[in-house]
Design a protein around this motif. Sequence first.
Motif, PDB file in Angstrom:
ATOM      1  N   VAL A   1       0.824  -1.202   0.000  1.00  0.00           N
ATOM      2  CA  VAL A   1       0.000   0.000   0.000  1.00  0.00           C
ATOM      3  C   VAL A   1       0.863   1.259   0.000  1.00  0.00           C
ATOM      4  O   VAL A   1       0.465   2.302  -0.507  1.00  0.00           O
ATOM      5  CB  VAL A   1      -0.957  -0.011   1.210  1.00  0.00           C
ATOM      6  CG1 VAL A   1      -1.866   1.215   1.200  1.00  0.00           C
ATOM      7  CG2 VAL A   1      -1.815  -1.286   1.190  1.00  0.00           C
TER       8      VAL A   1
ATOM      9  N   GLN B   1      -5.925   1.012  -6.912  1.00  0.00           N
ATOM     10  CA  GLN B   1      -7.304   1.191  -6.469  1.00  0.00           C
ATOM     11  C   GLN B   1      -8.283   0.756  -7.554  1.00  0.00           C
ATOM     12  O   GLN B   1      -9.275   0.069  -7.274  1.00  0.00           O
ATOM     13  CB  GLN B   1      -7.552   2.659  -6.081  1.00  0.00           C
ATOM     14  CG  GLN B   1      -6.830   3.093  -4.817  1.00  0.00           C
ATOM     15  CD  GLN B   1      -5.440   3.641  -5.063  1.00  0.00           C
ATOM     16  OE1 GLN B   1      -4.816   3.357  -6.083  1.00  0.00           O
ATOM     17  NE2 GLN B   1      -4.955   4.456  -4.130  1.00  0.00           N
TER      18      GLN B   1
ATOM     19  N   LEU C   1      -6.992  -3.753  -0.877  1.00  0.00           N
ATOM     20  CA  LEU C   1      -8.060  -2.915  -1.420  1.00  0.00           C
ATOM     21  C   LEU C   1      -9.230  -3.752  -1.913  1.00  0.00           C
ATOM     22  O   LEU C   1     -10.392  -3.353  -1.793  1.00  0.00           O
ATOM     23  CB  LEU C   1      -7.510  -2.042  -2.542  1.00  0.00           C
ATOM     24  CG  LEU C   1      -6.455  -1.009  -2.102  1.00  0.00           C
ATOM     25  CD1 LEU C   1      -5.777  -0.401  -3.326  1.00  0.00           C
ATOM     26  CD2 LEU C   1      -7.074   0.075  -1.232  1.00  0.00           C
TER      27      LEU C   1
ATOM     28  N   ASN D   1      -1.788   7.914  -3.511  1.00  0.00           N
ATOM     29  CA  ASN D   1      -2.464   8.292  -2.262  1.00  0.00           C
ATOM     30  C   ASN D   1      -2.140   7.329  -1.125  1.00  0.00           C
ATOM     31  O   ASN D   1      -3.005   6.965  -0.318  1.00  0.00           O
ATOM     32  CB  ASN D   1      -3.984   8.355  -2.467  1.00  0.00           C
ATOM     33  CG  ASN D   1      -4.378   9.321  -3.559  1.00  0.00           C
ATOM     34  OD1 ASN D   1      -3.830  10.419  -3.660  1.00  0.00           O
ATOM     35  ND2 ASN D   1      -5.320   8.918  -4.393  1.00  0.00           N
ATOM     36  N   ALA D   2      -0.867   6.927  -1.060  1.00  0.00           N
ATOM     37  CA  ALA D   2      -0.464   5.899  -0.099  1.00  0.00           C
ATOM     38  C   ALA D   2      -0.740   6.310   1.346  1.00  0.00           C
ATOM     39  O   ALA D   2      -1.255   5.520   2.144  1.00  0.00           O
ATOM     40  CB  ALA D   2       1.015   5.568  -0.284  1.00  0.00           C
TER      41      ALA D   2
ATOM     42  N   SER E   1      -2.904   8.361   2.637  1.00  0.00           N
ATOM     43  CA  SER E   1      -4.332   8.320   2.939  1.00  0.00           C
ATOM     44  C   SER E   1      -4.842   6.888   3.028  1.00  0.00           C
ATOM     45  O   SER E   1      -5.623   6.545   3.927  1.00  0.00           O
ATOM     46  CB  SER E   1      -5.110   9.094   1.867  1.00  0.00           C
ATOM     47  OG  SER E   1      -6.498   8.952   2.044  1.00  0.00           O
ATOM     48  N   GLU E   2      -4.389   6.043   2.106  1.00  0.00           N
ATOM     49  CA  GLU E   2      -4.851   4.652   2.090  1.00  0.00           C
ATOM     50  C   GLU E   2      -4.388   3.900   3.336  1.00  0.00           C
ATOM     51  O   GLU E   2      -5.132   3.110   3.920  1.00  0.00           O
ATOM     52  CB  GLU E   2      -4.354   3.937   0.833  1.00  0.00           C
ATOM     53  CG  GLU E   2      -4.885   4.504  -0.477  1.00  0.00           C
ATOM     54  CD  GLU E   2      -6.363   4.231  -0.701  1.00  0.00           C
ATOM     55  OE1 GLU E   2      -7.037   3.718   0.220  1.00  0.00           O
ATOM     56  OE2 GLU E   2      -6.843   4.524  -1.807  1.00  0.00           O
TER      57      GLU E   2
ATOM     58  N   ASN F   1      -6.454   4.691   6.419  1.00  0.00           N
ATOM     59  CA  ASN F   1      -7.876   4.372   6.343  1.00  0.00           C
ATOM     60  C   ASN F   1      -8.125   2.943   6.828  1.00  0.00           C
ATOM     61  O   ASN F   1      -8.436   2.049   6.042  1.00  0.00           O
ATOM     62  CB  ASN F   1      -8.380   4.557   4.911  1.00  0.00           C
ATOM     63  CG  ASN F   1      -9.887   4.358   4.795  1.00  0.00           C
ATOM     64  OD1 ASN F   1     -10.604   4.387   5.801  1.00  0.00           O
ATOM     65  ND2 ASN F   1     -10.364   4.151   3.585  1.00  0.00           N
ATOM     66  N   THR F   2      -7.964   2.726   8.116  1.00  0.00           N
ATOM     67  CA  THR F   2      -8.093   1.376   8.663  1.00  0.00           C
ATOM     68  C   THR F   2      -9.131   1.254   9.773  1.00  0.00           C
ATOM     69  O   THR F   2      -9.572   0.147  10.086  1.00  0.00           O
ATOM     70  CB  THR F   2      -6.737   0.888   9.219  1.00  0.00           C
ATOM     71  OG1 THR F   2      -6.330   1.779  10.273  1.00  0.00           O
ATOM     72  CG2 THR F   2      -5.672   0.853   8.138  1.00  0.00           C
TER      73      THR F   2
ATOM     74  N   ARG G   1     -11.089  -4.731   1.199  1.00  0.00           N
ATOM     75  CA  ARG G   1     -11.766  -3.569   1.755  1.00  0.00           C
ATOM     76  C   ARG G   1     -13.039  -3.256   0.966  1.00  0.00           C
ATOM     77  O   ARG G   1     -14.097  -2.957   1.553  1.00  0.00           O
ATOM     78  CB  ARG G   1     -10.824  -2.365   1.737  1.00  0.00           C
ATOM     79  CG  ARG G   1     -11.240  -1.226   2.629  1.00  0.00           C
ATOM     80  CD  ARG G   1     -10.226  -0.103   2.584  1.00  0.00           C
ATOM     81  NE  ARG G   1     -10.277   0.619   1.304  1.00  0.00           N
ATOM     82  CZ  ARG G   1      -9.474   1.632   0.989  1.00  0.00           C
ATOM     83  NH1 ARG G   1      -8.527   2.011   1.842  1.00  0.00           N
ATOM     84  NH2 ARG G   1      -9.588   2.243  -0.167  1.00  0.00           N
ATOM     85  N   ASN G   2     -12.948  -3.349  -0.358  1.00  0.00           N
ATOM     86  CA  ASN G   2     -14.136  -3.126  -1.186  1.00  0.00           C
ATOM     87  C   ASN G   2     -15.211  -4.176  -0.921  1.00  0.00           C
ATOM     88  O   ASN G   2     -16.410  -3.860  -0.871  1.00  0.00           O
ATOM     89  CB  ASN G   2     -13.760  -3.129  -2.667  1.00  0.00           C
ATOM     90  CG  ASN G   2     -13.018  -1.884  -3.097  1.00  0.00           C
ATOM     91  OD1 ASN G   2     -13.252  -0.802  -2.565  1.00  0.00           O
ATOM     92  ND2 ASN G   2     -12.117  -2.017  -4.053  1.00  0.00           N
TER      93      ASN G   2
ATOM     94  N   ALA H   1      -1.154  -4.466  -1.858  1.00  0.00           N
ATOM     95  CA  ALA H   1      -2.139  -3.391  -2.022  1.00  0.00           C
ATOM     96  C   ALA H   1      -3.393  -3.893  -2.729  1.00  0.00           C
ATOM     97  O   ALA H   1      -4.514  -3.581  -2.309  1.00  0.00           O
ATOM     98  CB  ALA H   1      -1.517  -2.235  -2.803  1.00  0.00           C
TER      99      ALA H   1
END
Length: 490
Positions: A133, A382, A198, A138-139, A141-142, A145-146, A201-202, A194
């Motif tokens: 990640v 992403q 992701l 946008n590493a 921010s990503e 975001n946990t 997460r989705n 990553a």
Amino acid sequence: MVAPGFFLGLVLPLILWAGSSAGVGFRFASYISDYMVLQKEPAGAVIWGYGLPGATVTVSLCQDQETVMRKGTSVKADSNIWMVVLDPMKPGGPFEVVAEQTIGRINHTLNIQNVLFGDVWLCSGQSNMQMTVSQIFNATSEMSNTAAYQSVRILSVSLIQAQKELEDLPGVDLPWSKPTAKNLGHGNFTYMSAVCWLFGRNLYDTLQYPIGLISSTWGGTPIEAWSSGRSLKACRVPKQRFIPPHSVSGPSNNSVLWNAMIHPLCNMTLKGVIWYQGENNVNYNTGLYNCTFPALIEDWRQAFHYGSQGQTQRLFPFGFVQLSSDLSKTTSQDGFPQIRWHQTADFGYVPNLRMPNTFMAVAMDLGDKNSPFKSIHPRDKQTVAYRLHLGARAVAYGEKDLIFQGPLPEKIEVLSGKGLLNLTYYQKIQVLRLDNKIFEALRIKPCSLAWQVSLYKQCEEEMCWESDLRRFSLIALSGTKKLEGVIREM
């Protein structure tokens, strides 16, 4: 007369030794640990490990100090392995899993905490799946975001190769963990994947129940390293041949990663697999990829179904990423269109007869010329993960009326007198004009009428308007737009 204490002094150490030795070798499989996710209903999760031959093992599932379920088995004398299949569980948790080994009157207990039930996905492939990640757009921010995703648990397998199939993982770089900025971006090409993160997460955003993600990846590796001897034999892959040193940077020997990084996971109950690999077959056994890739899918499905005592679905969902573009001026892309075509077993789409229950995420439009990791490693993971999760929702979860793949050409007609190429699609499409030059069509096989169309957000002069190219107009089925572009034979 001998004092009673003398006998007690002799016997007590033996009793203590017997008690302690009963626990020697009693353990869970290396990937079974705190914070793990076990596969939910309708399948049953598999719990296994090692013990003393002749011992009995009882596995209990507990919640709030109450026993929800209890399963018993014995340790196999030939392998020292014990295994139980839990009853199917609804998603949720947390639970405690307790394993107790009994031999004679001596007991030994193991336990793991904070276990959830949900869907377990295995993520595998080479460097584009291995990118962490911290390496993507946008590493920062990503990675931060946990907080909302503490029920998405992650595990990363150590990079190990073996000449024979191993029973258990020799090592785990990241044991089952809750996501943090540190373990999502541990370092370049380490952990956590990553695309894997992701994707999970989705899925969690849609499903709203726990997701378990296992990353087993190694950059610079051909598919032969991830394939069993059985599947390679089926495709008549040579035992070994010379590989240009510039084309492969990771392990390349047949089956060495299957043996050490995939086979030890086969007892696990899975929901599905996602795969991102192929770059290292652009110049190595390229012509066999239309066999080796479908054969890998089929072989993994058999192995996981058998290893999990039939709990992993026989045709479990298998998603993959179509190769992106290598925009390096010094590198030829001659093999990329062939690999993309072979990724579909030469059908041009999935699912198909040779690759049932599969889904594909297109990445041709995500070329990243300025990537600090070379353009072959685009940073927009992403979009890749989002497209994969759409395919999973449609194929793995049966979501209806979900657009998860681009329209396929139904009819191709060249109007040479008018200088036009008509593409008729099986469904209506909408074309958004981003600028005046956004299309490039690449003809892979002139005789097969197989085409791949790439949408470029920004099309540079040297890429789109070479002197040997012939201009054409693309007319969508809706007939409302006519866009200028080019056609290039590969």
